[in-house]
Write a protein that holds these residues in place. Structure first.
Motif, short mmCIF file in Angstrom:
data_model
loop_
_atom_site.label_atom_id
_atom_site.label_comp_id
_atom_site.label_asym_id
_atom_site.label_seq_id
_atom_site.Cartn_x
_atom_site.Cartn_y
_atom_site.Cartn_z
N ALA A 1 0.83 -1.21 0.00
CA ALA A 1 0.00 0.00 0.00
C ALA A 1 0.87 1.25 0.00
O ALA A 1 0.58 2.23 -0.70
N GLU A 2 1.92 1.20 0.78
CA GLU A 2 2.84 2.34 0.85
C GLU A 2 3.50 2.58 -0.51
O GLU A 2 3.58 3.72 -0.99
N ALA A 3 3.96 1.50 -1.14
CA ALA A 3 4.63 1.63 -2.43
C ALA A 3 3.69 2.15 -3.51
O ALA A 3 4.12 2.84 -4.44
N ALA A 4 2.42 1.80 -3.38
CA ALA A 4 1.43 2.22 -4.38
C ALA A 4 0.95 3.64 -4.15
O ALA A 4 0.19 4.18 -4.97
N SER B 1 4.80 -8.22 23.88
CA SER B 1 4.32 -9.38 23.13
C SER B 1 4.03 -9.06 21.68
O SER B 1 3.64 -9.96 20.92
N MET B 2 4.21 -7.81 21.29
CA MET B 2 3.82 -7.38 19.94
C MET B 2 5.04 -7.36 19.02
O MET B 2 6.01 -6.62 19.25
N ALA B 3 4.98 -8.18 17.98
CA ALA B 3 6.13 -8.38 17.10
C ALA B 3 6.27 -7.26 16.06
O ALA B 3 5.28 -6.63 15.67
N PHE B 4 7.49 -7.07 15.64
CA PHE B 4 7.84 -6.19 14.53
C PHE B 4 7.55 -4.71 14.78
O PHE B 4 7.39 -3.93 13.84
N LEU B 5 7.52 -4.30 16.04
CA LEU B 5 7.29 -2.89 16.33
C LEU B 5 8.38 -1.99 15.75
O LEU B 5 8.06 -0.93 15.19
N PRO B 6 9.67 -2.35 15.88
CA PRO B 6 10.70 -1.48 15.28
C PRO B 6 10.50 -1.30 13.77
O PRO B 6 10.74 -0.21 13.23
N GLU B 7 10.04 -2.36 13.11
CA GLU B 7 9.82 -2.29 11.67
C GLU B 7 8.67 -1.34 11.34
O GLU B 7 8.69 -0.65 10.31
N GLY C 1 8.89 3.01 11.43
CA GLY C 1 9.26 3.84 10.29
C GLY C 1 8.08 4.45 9.55
O GLY C 1 8.25 5.37 8.76
N TYR C 2 6.88 3.91 9.80
CA TYR C 2 5.70 4.44 9.12
C TYR C 2 5.06 5.61 9.87
O TYR C 2 4.07 6.17 9.40
N GLY C 3 5.61 5.92 11.04
CA GLY C 3 5.14 7.11 11.76
C GLY C 3 3.71 7.00 12.25
O GLY C 3 3.27 5.96 12.74
N GLU C 4 2.96 8.11 12.10
CA GLU C 4 1.64 8.21 12.70
C GLU C 4 0.58 7.36 12.01
O GLU C 4 -0.55 7.26 12.50
N ARG C 5 0.91 6.78 10.90
CA ARG C 5 -0.07 5.91 10.26
C ARG C 5 -0.28 4.60 11.05
O ARG C 5 -1.23 3.88 10.82
#
Length: 345
Positions: A156-159, A174-180, A183-187
């Motif tokens: 969606a970001e790329a599009a 317990s929440m995975a991939f938070l650092p990843e 980078g998307y900020g407030e979205r």
């Protein structure tokens, strides 16, 4: 499917891709082979990510956001996990696995025994949760349900589409991939339940929007809540992927007790499927090869084209439109509304 550790049985006879008869459009091109774990990382409490490469060294098949693979453990257990790495990476597939202490052993085996350098049988990819084009996406993820959403968000970001993610979990740890996701900020809105309580679906989803598609993956309670909230949205706006079978209406009285006749047109075989036996099991007992995995109507492995007859759909996968079309069924759980079906097997 996620890393959705689905509720597949702990022991299971694997139908081979070579022997199976792909019968539905969603099946596409599948791969079956041995994969090596080339990286393993703890990405949250109780969650490990695994990067898999073809043991033969050749590129892996292409896939699209929402796809999952079957992982066949040495114990014979089969589990489905969503691909959650970069779509363009044909050298590695990434999945994430949540340890389920109350599960039937598959995730615990992976956590306790699978190390870098280890090998697994894998097959797929298969996509029951495809991302369709839209101007706006509203993503809702719960726990390990974030995994199929990661590549969707990237696409969606790329599009250049408008999108936002509401991501919940028991605790932040317990929440995975938070650092990843940072980078998307407030979205991205991260809402661990121990800090914020239940997810604010009303605030995130708002009113029905014809330009938007909603994608949700997570625990049954979350999906049920999102489905209730989106009841007034346009048909097809909501897309969900479940970890386990939803409560499905079971026919009562005579309808539930009747044997059905199933003709396997391609095989030239006709079966009588008694009450209490699935069409899938009857087909397997007749020696006709067919792919299968979860046997709960959620993974789509056994989806079969219907040539004649009316289907009594009992799965948790097909959309209302797909059910109304009456041209395909998941033979592990679904039966016939009448006395006879003709299948493309």
């Amino acid at each position: 499917m996620t890393s959705p550790p689905t509720a597949a049985p702990d022991t299971h006879t694997l139908g081979s891709a070579e022997a199976g008869t792909p019968s539905a459009a969603r099946r596409g091109t599948e791969f079956e082979g041995t994969a090596t774990v080339v990286a393993r990382q703890t990405v949250a409490d109780g969650v490990v990510s695994l990067e898999l490469a073809a043991s033969c060294g050749e590129p892996l098949p292409p896939w699209r956001p929402g796809a999952h693979i079957d992982v066949v453990l040495p114990t014979g257990v089969i589990r489905q996990y969503s691909l959650c790495g970069p779509v363009k990476d044909t050298a590695r597939w990434r999945v994430a696995v949540l340890r389920e202490p109350d599960g039937r052993g598959g995730s615990q085996w992976i956590h306790d025994h699978l190390v870098e350098g280890g090998e697994l049988r894998v097959r797929g990819p298969r996509n029951n949760f495809p991302l369709r084009p839209a101007a706006r996406y509203l993503f809702v993820g719960g726990g390990i349900g974030i995994t199929p959403l990661l590549p969707m968000i990237a696409e969606a970001e790329a599009a250049g589409a408008e999108w936002s993610l509401l991501y919940g979990g028991r605790t932040r740890a317990s929440m995975a991939f938070l650092p990843e996701l940072e980078g998307y900020g407030e979205r991205v809105t991260v809402r661990p339940q121990d800090q914020y309580g239940l997810l604010d679906l009303t605030g995130h989803l708002g009113d029905p929007d014809r330009s938007a598609l909603v994608y949700c993956c997570g625990p049954a309670g979350l999906i049920d809540a999102v489905e209730a909230h989106c009841a007034g949205w346009p048909t097809g706006a909501l897309n969900v992927e479940r970890f386990a079978a939803a409560d499905v209406r079971q026919p009562a009285g005579d309808e539930a007790e009747q044997p059905i006749e199933v003709e396997l047109r391609a095989s030239g075989t006709t079966l009588t499927v008694p009450p209490g036996l699935s069409v899938l099991k009857a087909v397997e007992q007749a020696g006709v090869p067919v792919l299968s995995s979860c046997e709960e109507g959620i993974c789509g492995s056994c989806e079969t084209s219907v040539l004649e007859g009316e289907v009594d759909h009992r799965d948790s996968l097909l959309t209302d439109d797909e059910r109304a079309a009456n041209d395909t069924m998941l033979i592990c759980v679904s039966r016939a509304r009448g006395r006879r079906l003709v299948l493309d097997l």
